[in-house]
Design a protein around this motif. Structure first.
Motif, short mmCIF file in Angstrom:
data_model
loop_
_atom_site.label_atom_id
_atom_site.label_comp_id
_atom_site.label_asym_id
_atom_site.label_seq_id
_atom_site.Cartn_x
_atom_site.Cartn_y
_atom_site.Cartn_z
N ASP A 4 -36.26 5.00 40.76
CA ASP A 4 -37.64 4.75 41.18
C ASP A 4 -37.63 4.52 42.69
OD1 ASP A 4 -40.22 3.98 41.63
OD2 ASP A 4 -40.21 2.30 40.19
N SER A 5 -38.21 5.48 43.43
CA SER A 5 -38.12 5.42 44.90
C SER A 5 -39.20 4.56 45.53
CB SER A 5 -38.18 6.83 45.49
OG SER A 5 -39.49 7.36 45.39
N HIS A 6 -40.08 3.93 44.73
CA HIS A 6 -41.14 3.12 45.34
C HIS A 6 -41.74 2.18 44.30
CE1 HIS A 6 -44.36 2.91 48.63
NE2 HIS A 6 -44.86 2.16 47.65
N CYS A 7 -41.43 0.89 44.42
CA CYS A 7 -42.04 -0.09 43.51
C CYS A 7 -42.24 -1.40 44.25
CB CYS A 7 -41.18 -0.30 42.27
SG CYS A 7 -39.54 -0.93 42.63
N VAL A 179 -41.38 14.59 49.55
CA VAL A 179 -42.67 14.32 48.89
C VAL A 179 -42.36 13.57 47.60
CG1 VAL A 179 -44.65 15.40 47.77
CG2 VAL A 179 -43.74 16.36 49.90
N SER A 180 -42.99 12.41 47.42
CA SER A 180 -42.72 11.61 46.22
C SER A 180 -43.93 11.61 45.29
CB SER A 180 -42.37 10.18 46.61
OG SER A 180 -42.10 9.42 45.44
N PHE A 181 -43.67 11.91 44.02
CA PHE A 181 -44.74 11.98 43.02
C PHE A 181 -44.72 10.73 42.14
CE2 PHE A 181 -43.77 16.42 44.08
CZ PHE A 181 -45.03 16.80 44.53
N SER A 182 -45.93 10.27 41.83
CA SER A 182 -46.09 9.07 41.00
C SER A 182 -46.69 9.46 39.65
CB SER A 182 -47.04 8.10 41.71
OG SER A 182 -48.35 8.66 41.70
N GLU A 208 -41.45 8.23 41.72
CA GLU A 208 -41.70 6.80 41.92
C GLU A 208 -42.71 6.31 40.90
OE1 GLU A 208 -43.95 7.39 45.85
OE2 GLU A 208 -45.16 5.86 44.85
N THR A 209 -42.78 4.97 40.78
CA THR A 209 -43.84 4.39 39.95
C THR A 209 -45.00 3.85 40.79
OG1 THR A 209 -42.73 2.24 39.94
CG2 THR A 209 -42.30 3.72 38.06
N VAL A 229 -40.58 5.29 35.11
CA VAL A 229 -40.47 6.46 36.00
C VAL A 229 -40.00 7.74 35.28
CG1 VAL A 229 -38.11 6.24 36.99
CG2 VAL A 229 -40.01 7.03 38.42
N PRO A 230 -39.27 7.66 34.16
CA PRO A 230 -38.92 8.92 33.47
C PRO A 230 -40.16 9.73 33.04
CG PRO A 230 -37.48 7.18 32.71
CD PRO A 230 -38.53 6.51 33.57
N TRP A 231 -41.30 9.06 32.82
CA TRP A 231 -42.52 9.80 32.44
C TRP A 231 -43.00 10.67 33.59
CZ3 TRP A 231 -43.90 9.93 27.47
CH2 TRP A 231 -43.38 8.93 26.64
N VAL A 232 -42.77 10.23 34.80
CA VAL A 232 -43.10 11.06 35.97
C VAL A 232 -42.15 12.25 36.03
CG1 VAL A 232 -43.34 11.09 38.49
CG2 VAL A 232 -43.93 9.01 37.20
N ALA A 233 -40.86 11.96 35.83
CA ALA A 233 -39.86 13.03 35.85
C ALA A 233 -40.16 14.08 34.78
CB ALA A 233 -38.47 12.44 35.62
N ARG A 234 -40.59 13.64 33.60
CA ARG A 234 -40.90 14.58 32.52
C ARG A 234 -42.01 15.53 32.92
NH1 ARG A 234 -40.32 9.89 29.04
NH2 ARG A 234 -38.14 10.02 28.45
#
Ligand code: ZN
Ligand code: ZN
Length: 269
Positions: A4-7, A179-182, A208-209, A229-234
């Motif tokens: 998680d790159s941002h919490c 670029v980080s996606f949440s 990130e979350t 955060v795995p839900w973002v990765a999915r």
């Protein structure tokens, strides 16, 4: 393993739950997290989390939305950034979403604060964690004026919680930024953002979350935490039509490259 790159684990709703969040992270194979600083007042708590836990790192910075807090100068940020486990400057940037009747001229202080952060990042050669909302062109212009682009020897960094256009993403990539996606990528109405996910090369993507905010579907509306955060990765994997493990591996590797964090293999040597 995911990162998680941002919490915001220092925020009260998460800080009181850190032990159970860490257990949930282990179960969800979320190996590491970057804890983000939003005020100088908050820094000791943010830094304490990074010092107390081998798999947490942290940043130093003052969020553009925070008013009536200590105003950072470059020297202060440089001093904090040189401490152990501080791996980035931020979060910083511009946010014109809550103008509350003010003109863009009135937001001069935000632009000055952003410049101070970029100068600190250049001085310590650490990447920037950039927040931008309703302020695309000023954000890019200031980053360019202050020499933040990687290609000209600048510190680079990441545009976190990306919600900008594909055109903006192109500029970010041109400047050598990540670029980080949440969790927003999982929201039903986020089709344009999923086009951006497809556009950004995997070797420039982070996940990130931004917890406690923006819990991904199927937890939308609940308090977010790094174990989700795995839900973002999915969703990134699905949008890019790639296996989940590719996305996990690449975003972890990108995190290590950008923030200079040793890989698990390097750590065990
Ligand atoms: Zn932000
Ligand atoms: Zn944030």
């Amino acid at each position: 393993m995911f990162v998680d790159s941002h919490c915001h684990l220092s925020f009260p709703e998460l800080y009181s739950q850190v032990d159970s969040i860490r257990a949930a992270m282990a179960t969800a194979q979320v190996d590491r997290a970057l804890v983000i600083c939003t005020t100088l007042e908050e820094f000791p708590r943010v830094h304490g989390l990074a010092l107390d836990h081998e798999n947490f790192w942290c940043t130093a910075g003052v969020h553009p939305d925070n008013e009536s807090v200590s105003e950072p100068d470059t020297a202060t940020l440089v001093e904090l950034a040189r401490r152990p486990k501080v791996v980035a400057i931020g979060e910083t940037g511009l946010d014109y979403y809550r103008l509350a009747g003010r003109s863009l001229d009135d937001m001069h202080w935000q632009r000055e604060r952003f410049r101070v952060h970029i100068r600190a990042a250049r001085a310590v050669r650490l990447p920037l964690v950039v927040h931008t909302r309703s302020a695309s062109s000023d954000t890019l212009a200031i980053l360019r004026e202050e020499g933040a682009a990687v290609g000209i020897g600048g510190p680079g960094g990441v545009f976190h919680c990306f919600t900008e256009t594909l055109e903006f993403a192109r500029s970010a990539l041109d400047m050598g930024f990540f670029v980080s996606f949440s969790g927003i990528v999982t929201f039903r109405n986020a089709n344009e953002l999923r086009d951006v996910v497809r556009f950004v090369p995997l070797d420039r993507c982070l996940i990130e979350t931004d917890s406690p905010y923006l819990a991904p579907v199927p937890y939308r509306g609940k308090t977010n935490n790094p174990s989700l955060v795995p839900w973002v990765a999915r969703q990134v994997a699905e949008s890019k039509a790639l296996p989940l493990e590719f996305v996990a591996r690449a975003t972890t590797h990108n995190f290590e490259r950008l923030f200079g964090v040793p890989s698990r293999q390097e750590q065990s040597i």
